[in-house]
Design a protein around this motif. Structure first.
Motif, PDB file in Angstrom:
ATOM      1  N   GLU A  64       0.866  -1.180   0.000  1.00 20.60           N
ATOM      2  CA  GLU A  64       0.000   0.000   0.000  1.00 20.60           C
ATOM      3  C   GLU A  64       0.899   1.226   0.000  1.00 20.60           C
ATOM      4  OE1 GLU A  64      -3.440   0.208   2.761  1.00 20.60           O
ATOM      5  OE2 GLU A  64      -2.579   2.133   3.367  1.00 20.60           O
ATOM      6  N   TRP A  65       0.755   2.065  -0.992  1.00 19.86           N
ATOM      7  CA  TRP A  65       1.562   3.271  -1.117  1.00 19.86           C
ATOM      8  C   TRP A  65       0.706   4.499  -0.837  1.00 19.86           C
ATOM      9  CZ3 TRP A  65       4.862   2.621  -6.256  1.00 19.86           C
ATOM     10  CH2 TRP A  65       5.683   1.486  -6.120  1.00 19.86           C
ATOM     11  N   ARG A  66       1.315   5.501  -0.229  1.00 15.76           N
ATOM     12  CA  ARG A  66       0.640   6.782   0.019  1.00 15.76           C
ATOM     13  C   ARG A  66       1.056   7.765  -1.070  1.00 15.76           C
ATOM     14  NH1 ARG A  66      -1.192   7.541   5.343  1.00 15.76           N
ATOM     15  NH2 ARG A  66      -0.857   9.784   5.156  1.00 15.76           N
ATOM     16  N   ARG A  67       0.076   8.424  -1.646  1.00 16.51           N
ATOM     17  CA  ARG A  67       0.327   9.405  -2.695  1.00 16.51           C
ATOM     18  C   ARG A  67      -0.283  10.745  -2.307  1.00 16.51           C
ATOM     19  NH1 ARG A  67       3.993   7.789  -6.622  1.00 16.51           N
ATOM     20  NH2 ARG A  67       3.501   5.721  -7.410  1.00 16.51           N
ATOM     21  N   PRO A  68       0.404  11.849  -2.556  1.00 17.72           N
ATOM     22  CA  PRO A  68      -0.244  13.148  -2.331  1.00 17.72           C
ATOM     23  C   PRO A  68      -1.459  13.296  -3.238  1.00 17.72           C
ATOM     24  CG  PRO A  68       2.136  13.415  -2.633  1.00 17.72           C
ATOM     25  CD  PRO A  68       1.798  11.995  -3.008  1.00 17.72           C
ATOM     26  N   VAL A  69      -2.424  14.079  -2.792  1.00 15.66           N
ATOM     27  CA  VAL A  69      -3.604  14.356  -3.608  1.00 15.66           C
ATOM     28  C   VAL A  69      -3.217  15.187  -4.823  1.00 15.66           C
ATOM     29  CG1 VAL A  69      -5.853  15.515  -3.623  1.00 15.66           C
ATOM     30  CG2 VAL A  69      -5.143  14.197  -1.614  1.00 15.66           C
ATOM     31  N   GLY A  70      -2.292  16.098  -4.621  1.00 15.84           N
ATOM     32  CA  GLY A  70      -1.872  17.030  -5.671  1.00 15.84           C
ATOM     33  C   GLY A  70      -2.099  18.454  -5.206  1.00 15.84           C
ATOM     34  N   VAL A  71      -3.300  18.967  -5.421  1.00 13.57           N
ATOM     35  CA  VAL A  71      -3.677  20.303  -4.942  1.00 13.57           C
ATOM     36  C   VAL A  71      -4.952  20.173  -4.132  1.00 13.57           C
ATOM     37  CG1 VAL A  71      -4.385  22.639  -5.594  1.00 13.57           C
ATOM     38  CG2 VAL A  71      -2.602  21.468  -6.905  1.00 13.57           C
ATOM     39  N   ILE A  72      -4.924  20.693  -2.930  1.00 17.05           N
ATOM     40  CA  ILE A  72      -6.080  20.677  -2.035  1.00 17.05           C
ATOM     41  C   ILE A  72      -6.492  22.117  -1.764  1.00 17.05           C
ATOM     42  CG2 ILE A  72      -6.907  20.057   0.272  1.00 17.05           C
ATOM     43  CD1 ILE A  72      -4.921  17.737   0.256  1.00 17.05           C
ATOM     44  N   LEU A 118      -0.633  21.039   4.659  1.00 17.26           N
ATOM     45  CA  LEU A 118      -0.483  20.700   3.243  1.00 17.26           C
ATOM     46  C   LEU A 118       0.975  20.423   2.899  1.00 17.26           C
ATOM     47  CD1 LEU A 118      -2.961  23.218   1.572  1.00 17.26           C
ATOM     48  CD2 LEU A 118      -3.347  20.833   2.201  1.00 17.26           C
ATOM     49  N   VAL A 119       1.864  21.259   3.395  1.00 19.20           N
ATOM     50  CA  VAL A 119       3.282  21.054   3.127  1.00 19.20           C
ATOM     51  C   VAL A 119       3.752  19.735   3.734  1.00 19.20           C
ATOM     52  CG1 VAL A 119       5.605  21.946   3.593  1.00 19.20           C
ATOM     53  CG2 VAL A 119       3.798  23.506   2.867  1.00 19.20           C
ATOM     54  N   LYS A 120       3.346  19.463   4.971  1.00 17.98           N
ATOM     55  CA  LYS A 120       3.759  18.216   5.630  1.00 17.98           C
ATOM     56  C   LYS A 120       3.248  16.995   4.858  1.00 17.98           C
ATOM     57  CE  LYS A 120       5.472  15.959   9.318  1.00 17.98           C
ATOM     58  NZ  LYS A 120       6.859  16.069   9.820  1.00 17.98           N
ATOM     59  N   SER A 121       2.067  17.098   4.284  1.00 19.20           N
ATOM     60  CA  SER A 121       1.514  15.978   3.513  1.00 19.20           C
ATOM     61  C   SER A 121       1.973  15.998   2.067  1.00 19.20           C
ATOM     62  CB  SER A 121      -0.018  16.012   3.564  1.00 19.20           C
ATOM     63  OG  SER A 121      -0.529  17.187   2.959  1.00 19.20           O
ATOM     64  N   GLN A 122       2.812  16.976   1.716  1.00 18.03           N
ATOM     65  CA  GLN A 122       3.434  17.104   0.394  1.00 18.03           C
ATOM     66  C   GLN A 122       2.422  17.391  -0.714  1.00 18.03           C
ATOM     67  OE1 GLN A 122       5.952  13.382   1.240  1.00 18.03           O
ATOM     68  NE2 GLN A 122       7.369  14.642   0.060  1.00 18.03           N
ATOM     69  N   ASN A 123       1.385  18.162  -0.336  1.00 21.55           N
ATOM     70  CA  ASN A 123       0.380  18.607  -1.283  1.00 21.55           C
ATOM     71  C   ASN A 123       0.499  20.099  -1.530  1.00 21.55           C
ATOM     72  OD1 ASN A 123      -1.611  16.322  -1.859  1.00 21.55           O
ATOM     73  ND2 ASN A 123      -1.537  16.261   0.386  1.00 21.55           N
TER      74      ASN A 123
END
Length: 419
Positions: A115-123, A141-146
């Motif tokens: 299972e991989w975690r991917r950023p949403v992109g733009v939130i 958002l920065v911490k989640s790399q979005n």
């Protein structure tokens, strides 16, 4: 600012810029992300002047416009609040990131399921006129790399601009990240909020915070446009004083629940066991006066009416009787938003009854609902509190919730090649 421009294009342009820059966050190592967060904390301490000056202008305008005391309290910044914001940023930087990958199981044939975690992109994020939320959301958002597109209430816009220009963007740049990844909508008026939830191809997820009616309306508009939301529309804490309550604890929790009147997790509805109701009503009324008024039966409003959203009467709590723990839980479930409810009792059986029956987001025994907060509960800032009654992020939403799950099937003997 962009007040005169078409807000739909303003928001779309911000989303395109954030999307183009978001890759710098997604590809960054955790060390770089945390460096940016610590840089934000440092800049809050090093450059308070422009931030406080902008905030003073916001507060003066709000006072002239007749903003209530509770809302002014949420709007106002001072050096102590800036220091608290900086402390939270440093704590967030110290939190270990969520693992990017985890092995689920072996599939056979030499294959592994991960299972991989991917950023949403733009939130996107639409929130009330609270300057600290600009930094809270940006940091999550920065911490989640979005990447992100932020929109705040007009009353706090000057403060938000100063925080973005003096703190968030410079810290990102200094860490080697693209500062365009986090955008602020610099336009006043509700039109920019509606435009934010109308960009499904650019902003697939929007965090919504603020007054109930406004946020519910935006969530409905988002659903029609195919935009998913994490909505924090309603609040209001409930406290039930049981027949077996320790009254010293009860009154301490009432006081704790009313320390700030403009926040969602404050004491909103006080339920008292019917056998103690007549005795305690006058004592509670006296204890909270003159700062807070009480609304007693028969009520001319719904029991769960959220006083924090009523600028003219926010300094009010509703008091009502309950037949017992199960009745109190029923009232909290059926008559309130389901944000948080607590029971005050020394009777473990009564506590079990209440806690087993209450289905809301946060449940408390001999504790204040003011604890339903990302930082107080989880030691991590939140983007908001989600009270949805369906599966998904519920309660304080933090950076851990702002990612997508991806299943990847890979050869077991090549796992190390992915490191």
């Amino acid at each position: 600012m962009a007040d005169e421009q078409d807000v739909n294009e303003v928001v779309a342009a911000a989303a395109r810029a954030a999307r183009a820059a978001a890759g710098s966050l997604a590809a960054a190592p955790a060390k770089t992300i945390d460096e940016a967060l610590r840089g934000m904390a440092s800049r809050l301490a090093a450059t308070p002047g422009p931030i406080l000056a902008a905030n003073a202008a916001d507060v003066a305008a709000a006072e002239a416009g007749g903003m209530s005391g509770g809302l002014l309290d949420r709007l106002r910044l001072d050096e102590a609040r800036l220091a608290a914001m900086a402390e939270q940023l440093n704590i967030l930087a110290d939190v270990a990131p969520e693992p990017a990958r985890r092995t689920v199981r072996e599939l056979g044939g030499g294959l592994i399921l991960q299972e991989w975690r991917r950023p949403v992109g733009v939130i996107g994020a639409n929130y009330e006129a609270r300057p600290n939320v600009t930094v809270d959301v940006a940091s999550q958002l920065v911490k989640s790399q979005n990447g992100g597109v932020l929109r705040t209430g007009s009353a706090a816009l000057a403060s938000a601009i100063a925080l973005m220009d003096e703190v968030v963007a410079p810290a990102l740049a200094e860490a080697g990240l693209d500062p365009a990844a986090v955008q602020l909508i610099r336009a006043r008026g509700r039109g920019s909020a509606e435009a934010l939830v109308a960009q499904p191809g650019l902003i697939p997820l929007v965090i919504l915070r603020g007054s109930g009616e406004s946020t519910r309306s935006l969530a409905e508009k988002a659903a029609l446009r195919g935009v998913r939301t994490l909505a924090h529309a309603d609040g209001g804490g409930v406290l039930y004083i049981d027949a077996a309550a320790d009254l010293d604890k009860a009154f301490a929790l009432i006081t704790a629940g009313l320390d700030r009147l403009g926040v969602c997790n404050r004491l909103n509805l006080l339920l008292i066991h019917r056998d103690r109701f007549d005795d305690l009503v006058s004592r509670v009324t006296e204890a909270v006066a003159p700062r807070v008024a009480v609304s007693l039966p028969p009520h001319d409003h719904p029991l769960g009416y959220e006083w924090a959203l009523d600028s003219a009467r926010e300094a009010t709590i509703t008091i009502a009787p309950a037949a017992g723990p199960l009745d109190a839980a029923r009232i909290a479930n059926d008559e309130t938003s389901g944000l948080a409810a607590g029971v005050v009792t020394e009777d473990a059986a009564a506590a079990r009854e209440f806690l087993s029956a209450y289905a809301g987001t946060g449940a408390f025994w001999n504790a204040t609902t003011r604890l339903l907060d990302g930082f107080k509960l989880l030691n991590v800032p939140e983007t908001g509190i989600n009270i949805d009654r369906v599966p998904g992020p519920r309660g304080p939403v933090t950076f851990r919730d702002l990612s997508l799950r991806q299943y990847a099937v890979v050869p077991a003997d090549r796992l190390t090649d992915l490191d």
